[in-house]
Design a protein around this motif. Sequence first.
Motif, PDB file in Angstrom:
ATOM      1  N   ARG A  42      52.358  44.465  82.754  1.00 53.03           N
ATOM      2  CA  ARG A  42      53.342  43.412  82.981  1.00 53.03           C
ATOM      3  C   ARG A  42      54.560  43.595  82.087  1.00 53.03           C
ATOM      4  O   ARG A  42      55.697  43.345  82.505  1.00 53.03           O
ATOM      5  CB  ARG A  42      52.697  42.046  82.771  1.00 53.03           C
ATOM      6  N   TRP A  43      54.312  44.007  80.865  1.00 48.99           N
ATOM      7  CA  TRP A  43      55.423  44.259  79.942  1.00 48.99           C
ATOM      8  C   TRP A  43      56.288  45.407  80.435  1.00 48.99           C
ATOM      9  O   TRP A  43      57.517  45.342  80.379  1.00 48.99           O
ATOM     10  CB  TRP A  43      54.862  44.557  78.564  1.00 48.99           C
ATOM     11  N   THR A  46      58.667  44.282  83.084  1.00 50.80           N
ATOM     12  CA  THR A  46      59.557  43.183  82.728  1.00 50.80           C
ATOM     13  C   THR A  46      60.949  43.690  82.382  1.00 50.80           C
ATOM     14  O   THR A  46      61.111  44.749  81.755  1.00 50.80           O
ATOM     15  CB  THR A  46      58.973  42.419  81.524  1.00 50.80           C
ATOM     16  N   ARG A  48      63.256  43.642  79.969  1.00 45.99           N
ATOM     17  CA  ARG A  48      63.140  43.248  78.568  1.00 45.99           C
ATOM     18  C   ARG A  48      64.465  42.806  77.960  1.00 45.99           C
ATOM     19  O   ARG A  48      64.493  42.265  76.860  1.00 45.99           O
ATOM     20  CB  ARG A  48      62.510  44.390  77.768  1.00 45.99           C
ATOM     21  N   TYR A  57      56.659  36.265  73.725  1.00 48.16           N
ATOM     22  CA  TYR A  57      56.520  36.526  75.157  1.00 48.16           C
ATOM     23  C   TYR A  57      55.152  37.137  75.460  1.00 48.16           C
ATOM     24  O   TYR A  57      54.443  36.693  76.365  1.00 48.16           O
ATOM     25  CB  TYR A  57      57.639  37.471  75.603  1.00 48.16           C
TER      26      TYR A  57
END
Length: 299
Positions: A42-43, A46, A48, A57
């Motif tokens: 998921r990171w 993202t 960012r 987060y």
Amino acid sequence: MIDDRSGVDEFEALRRYLGSVAYRLLGSVSDAEDILQEAWLRWRATDRSTVQEPRAYLTTVVTRLCYDQLGSARVRREAYYGEWLPEPLVAEENAPDRLAELGEEVSLALLAVLEELTPAERTAFVLHDVFAVGFEEIAGSLNRTPDAARQLASRARRRVRERGHRGRVDPAAHRRAVDAFAAAAARGDLQALLAVLDPDVVWHSDGGGVVSAGSRPVFGADKVSRLVRGLTTKWLGPDSGYLASPVLVNGERGLAWHDAEGRIAGVLAFQVTDGRIAAAYVALNPQKLTHVTRLTVTD
């Protein structure tokens, strides 16, 4: 999708912390590792540039993933054969750096108590009391108001105290109690066992239906001392092929029994209160020992 080196570095810098959160919330090493993998995916996906505080987060991401899983985990654990105990983290005492990066500083006794909380109580307690996360942030993770999150943490804190968990005792006092227990068990000395066991001691064991173990807790020093003498004969008798060694279990002294090659067959963790053993937790299910350290055995 942004996939630059800085994103990898940011996540890796937080991996130990995020793993500690997941392990405390789930009590399972394998589940915590799965959560970390999902959080990383998921990171990576993202944008960012929109994230001002990566730690906050990612804490929210991991918390929500764990919270979702706690509900289904509770259903599975209710159908589990016998008691369900958290998975232990084990290392040799002379190599504590080999502990998994999943929260070795949380005792197995506390993890067992946390199993009795609701998912929301457990999440609020762990985030606030262990990691000092603010109630505004906790509320966002749980879709509750900050006041509701505060009440959840307070209720959980009260239930933890009612179960007799006072936090970690002095390591030297913990070691003395465990060593006295080990010596008394090895001799089969009932009187010495009774001296080191709290009168209201509780013995928990988890074989998962795979390995023979009691399906219910055993209460009281008299019953536990006789149980220990019988188990010591079975596990560590001259024909058993097993040895017992002191180890670190979630950062505290515990015991492991193992074969001559160092393969661990069981792990024993303790809760020590006022110099006596108030609870013992025996992990026997091999599915919960797949990640433990193989001990170094010397002649």
